[in-house]
Design a protein around this motif. Structure first.
Motif, PDB file in Angstrom:
ATOM      1  N   GLY A 253      34.001  49.197  37.407  1.00 37.56           N
ATOM      2  CA  GLY A 253      35.153  49.620  36.613  1.00 37.56           C
ATOM      3  C   GLY A 253      35.970  48.415  36.188  1.00 37.56           C
ATOM      4  N   SER A 254      37.256  48.501  36.404  1.00 39.39           N
ATOM      5  CA  SER A 254      38.150  47.383  36.080  1.00 39.39           C
ATOM      6  C   SER A 254      37.695  46.135  36.827  1.00 39.39           C
ATOM      7  CB  SER A 254      39.579  47.732  36.506  1.00 39.39           C
ATOM      8  OG  SER A 254      40.410  46.592  36.446  1.00 39.39           O
ATOM      9  N   HIS A 255      37.830  44.994  36.187  1.00 40.16           N
ATOM     10  CA  HIS A 255      37.427  43.728  36.799  1.00 40.16           C
ATOM     11  C   HIS A 255      38.599  42.998  37.468  1.00 40.16           C
ATOM     12  CE1 HIS A 255      34.030  44.590  34.226  1.00 40.16           C
ATOM     13  NE2 HIS A 255      33.339  43.696  34.892  1.00 40.16           N
ATOM     14  N   LYS A 256      39.793  43.525  37.337  1.00 42.35           N
ATOM     15  CA  LYS A 256      40.959  42.883  37.960  1.00 42.35           C
ATOM     16  C   LYS A 256      40.853  43.009  39.474  1.00 42.35           C
ATOM     17  CE  LYS A 256      44.030  43.405  34.097  1.00 42.35           C
ATOM     18  NZ  LYS A 256      45.389  43.627  33.659  1.00 42.35           N
ATOM     19  N   ALA A 257      41.163  41.938  40.168  1.00 36.53           N
ATOM     20  CA  ALA A 257      40.996  41.888  41.616  1.00 36.53           C
ATOM     21  C   ALA A 257      41.704  43.041  42.324  1.00 36.53           C
ATOM     22  CB  ALA A 257      41.474  40.547  42.162  1.00 36.53           C
ATOM     23  N   ILE A 258      42.922  43.344  41.955  1.00 37.47           N
ATOM     24  CA  ILE A 258      43.671  44.397  42.644  1.00 37.47           C
ATOM     25  C   ILE A 258      43.001  45.759  42.443  1.00 37.47           C
ATOM     26  CG2 ILE A 258      45.315  44.803  40.752  1.00 37.47           C
ATOM     27  CD1 ILE A 258      46.140  44.875  44.519  1.00 37.47           C
TER      28      ILE A 258
ATOM     29  N   LEU B  13      39.673  45.811  44.548  1.00 34.46           N
ATOM     30  CA  LEU B  13      39.990  45.995  45.969  1.00 34.46           C
ATOM     31  C   LEU B  13      40.357  47.455  46.253  1.00 34.46           C
ATOM     32  CD1 LEU B  13      40.276  44.743  48.751  1.00 34.46           C
ATOM     33  CD2 LEU B  13      42.629  44.126  48.164  1.00 34.46           C
ATOM     34  N   THR B  14      41.148  48.049  45.388  1.00 32.88           N
ATOM     35  CA  THR B  14      41.511  49.458  45.538  1.00 32.88           C
ATOM     36  C   THR B  14      40.268  50.341  45.484  1.00 32.88           C
ATOM     37  OG1 THR B  14      43.683  49.050  44.556  1.00 32.88           O
ATOM     38  CG2 THR B  14      42.907  51.342  44.578  1.00 32.88           C
ATOM     39  N   ASP B  15      39.378  50.074  44.509  1.00 35.92           N
ATOM     40  CA  ASP B  15      38.139  50.851  44.398  1.00 35.92           C
ATOM     41  C   ASP B  15      37.290  50.727  45.655  1.00 35.92           C
ATOM     42  OD1 ASP B  15      38.864  51.651  41.849  1.00 35.92           O
ATOM     43  OD2 ASP B  15      37.522  50.257  40.818  1.00 35.92           O
TER      44      ASP B  15
ATOM     45  N   ASP C 283      29.335  42.435  38.616  1.00 34.59           N
ATOM     46  CA  ASP C 283      30.111  41.330  38.033  1.00 34.59           C
ATOM     47  C   ASP C 283      30.891  40.517  39.062  1.00 34.59           C
ATOM     48  OD1 ASP C 283      29.266  42.038  35.419  1.00 34.59           O
ATOM     49  OD2 ASP C 283      30.776  43.609  35.372  1.00 34.59           O
ATOM     50  N   TYR C 284      30.258  40.238  40.187  1.00 35.33           N
ATOM     51  CA  TYR C 284      30.904  39.522  41.297  1.00 35.33           C
ATOM     52  C   TYR C 284      31.632  38.270  40.835  1.00 35.33           C
ATOM     53  CZ  TYR C 284      31.265  36.902  45.700  1.00 35.33           C
ATOM     54  OH  TYR C 284      31.714  36.170  46.770  1.00 35.33           O
ATOM     55  N   THR C 285      31.012  37.446  40.010  1.00 38.66           N
ATOM     56  CA  THR C 285      31.630  36.182  39.586  1.00 38.66           C
ATOM     57  C   THR C 285      32.128  36.224  38.143  1.00 38.66           C
ATOM     58  OG1 THR C 285      29.458  35.304  38.992  1.00 38.66           O
ATOM     59  CG2 THR C 285      30.293  34.791  41.205  1.00 38.66           C
ATOM     60  N   TRP C 286      32.311  37.414  37.588  1.00 41.72           N
ATOM     61  CA  TRP C 286      32.793  37.547  36.218  1.00 41.72           C
ATOM     62  C   TRP C 286      34.214  37.013  36.098  1.00 41.72           C
ATOM     63  CZ3 TRP C 286      36.924  39.897  33.897  1.00 41.72           C
ATOM     64  CH2 TRP C 286      36.870  40.063  32.498  1.00 41.72           C
ATOM     65  N   SER C 287      34.531  36.427  34.960  1.00 40.57           N
ATOM     66  CA  SER C 287      35.884  35.990  34.650  1.00 40.57           C
ATOM     67  C   SER C 287      36.094  36.154  33.151  1.00 40.57           C
ATOM     68  CB  SER C 287      36.087  34.524  35.053  1.00 40.57           C
ATOM     69  OG  SER C 287      37.394  34.109  34.750  1.00 40.57           O
ATOM     70  N   PRO C 288      37.310  36.500  32.736  1.00 44.58           N
ATOM     71  CA  PRO C 288      37.543  36.677  31.296  1.00 44.58           C
ATOM     72  C   PRO C 288      37.360  35.390  30.497  1.00 44.58           C
ATOM     73  CG  PRO C 288      39.602  36.848  32.513  1.00 44.58           C
ATOM     74  CD  PRO C 288      38.502  36.777  33.521  1.00 44.58           C
TER      75      PRO C 288
ATOM     76  N   ILE D  78      36.290  41.393  46.318  1.00 50.66           N
ATOM     77  CA  ILE D  78      35.076  41.643  47.101  1.00 50.66           C
ATOM     78  C   ILE D  78      35.070  40.775  48.352  1.00 50.66           C
ATOM     79  CG2 ILE D  78      32.560  41.461  47.087  1.00 50.66           C
ATOM     80  CD1 ILE D  78      32.742  42.184  44.032  1.00 50.66           C
ATOM     81  N   ASP D  79      35.446  39.502  48.215  1.00 56.35           N
ATOM     82  CA  ASP D  79      35.510  38.612  49.373  1.00 56.35           C
ATOM     83  C   ASP D  79      36.540  39.090  50.391  1.00 56.35           C
ATOM     84  OD1 ASP D  79      33.578  37.078  48.125  1.00 56.35           O
ATOM     85  OD2 ASP D  79      34.950  35.471  47.548  1.00 56.35           O
ATOM     86  N   SER D  80      37.694  39.534  49.919  1.00 58.04           N
ATOM     87  CA  SER D  80      38.736  40.042  50.821  1.00 58.04           C
ATOM     88  C   SER D  80      38.260  41.292  51.544  1.00 58.04           C
ATOM     89  CB  SER D  80      40.012  40.360  50.036  1.00 58.04           C
ATOM     90  OG  SER D  80      40.526  39.203  49.433  1.00 58.04           O
ATOM     91  N   PHE D  81      37.680  42.220  50.809  1.00 53.28           N
ATOM     92  CA  PHE D  81      37.175  43.456  51.398  1.00 53.28           C
ATOM     93  C   PHE D  81      36.119  43.159  52.452  1.00 53.28           C
ATOM     94  CE2 PHE D  81      33.919  46.708  51.611  1.00 53.28           C
ATOM     95  CZ  PHE D  81      34.662  47.829  51.920  1.00 53.28           C
ATOM     96  N   THR D  82      35.159  42.299  52.119  1.00 53.17           N
ATOM     97  CA  THR D  82      34.074  42.034  53.062  1.00 53.17           C
ATOM     98  C   THR D  82      34.575  41.294  54.300  1.00 53.17           C
ATOM     99  OG1 THR D  82      33.403  40.056  51.824  1.00 53.17           O
ATOM    100  CG2 THR D  82      32.251  42.104  51.330  1.00 53.17           C
ATOM    101  N   SER D  83      35.627  40.515  54.163  1.00 49.22           N
ATOM    102  CA  SER D  83      36.217  39.869  55.343  1.00 49.22           C
ATOM    103  C   SER D  83      36.879  40.911  56.251  1.00 49.22           C
ATOM    104  CB  SER D  83      37.260  38.829  54.922  1.00 49.22           C
ATOM    105  OG  SER D  83      36.653  37.769  54.252  1.00 49.22           O
TER     106      SER D  83
END
Length: 192
Positions: free
Chosen positions: A117-122, A125-127, A145-150, A165-170
């Motif tokens: 869905g949305s690519h914004k970090a917040i 993380l919510t998803d 899109d793990y490493t996607w950036s605009p 994704i990194d925060s969640f997995t930690s």
């Protein structure tokens, strides 16, 4: 999607003929939805829930409102071409609201959750946090899109799924098992 066949059928031993439930966050025109329906959901009892507002994200502004206004119709047309429209439930809403609705309904746990869905970090993380509550033990989650950036020349962590994704997995490291996948995607299996 090319790498998914070996992941699901060789490594995970996914049986498309058994009853499965799939949740997709971010369906856009339905290409991944169609792949999932065609390849992973052969049982008549299997279902997929697709969550999308069909408004697009910031990354879609450059393609124009005219194109975005027809994305919803293309999604439904693509799904109808599979002949399996009855196995698809669409929730046209923002993912946080739709996920809270599914958590409240509390009637299905998912074998596979695909987050694109949305690519914004917040938002990512919510998803992840909300959908984790809906993922079965031993279910798989794939984040696109793990490493996607605009802007490829100026990587912005806040606008990218990577930090989320990194925060969640930690935070969830004791509850998940990383599953390597050869793409720009990140995947894990829920262990507890």
């Amino acid at each position: 999607m090319d790498c998914w066949a070996s992941l699901f059928f060789e490594r995970l031993k996914w049986n498309p003929n058994s009853n499965k439930n799939v949740l997709e966050i971010g369906s856009f025109e339905g290409f991944s939805t169609c792949w999932i329906i065609t390849n992973l959901l052969h049982s008549k009892e299997s279902k997929i829930v697709c969550i999308d507002s069909f408004e697009g994200g910031d990354e879609h502004k450059s393609i124009g409102q005219g194109y975005m206004s027809s994305v919803r119709d293309r999604f439904y047309n693509n799904i109808s071409e599979t002949g399996k429209e009855d196995s698809v439930r669409v929730i046209e809403n923002y993912s946080d609201k739709a996920l809270l609705q599914l958590i409240y309904e509390d009637d299905v746990k998912y074998d596979f959750i695909y987050i694109d869905g949305s690519h914004k970090a917040i938002d990512v993380l919510t998803d992840l946090v909300l959908s984790f509550r809906l993922l079965k033990i031993n279910g798989i989650c794939i984040c696109d899109d793990y490493t996607w950036s605009p802007d490829i020349n100026d990587f912005n962590l806040i606008e990218s799924p990577k930090m989320a994704i990194d925060s969640f997995t930690s935070i969830y490291s004791k509850k998940i098992e990383f599953v390597p996948i050869p793409s720009l995607q990140f995947s894990f299996i829920r262990r507890s």
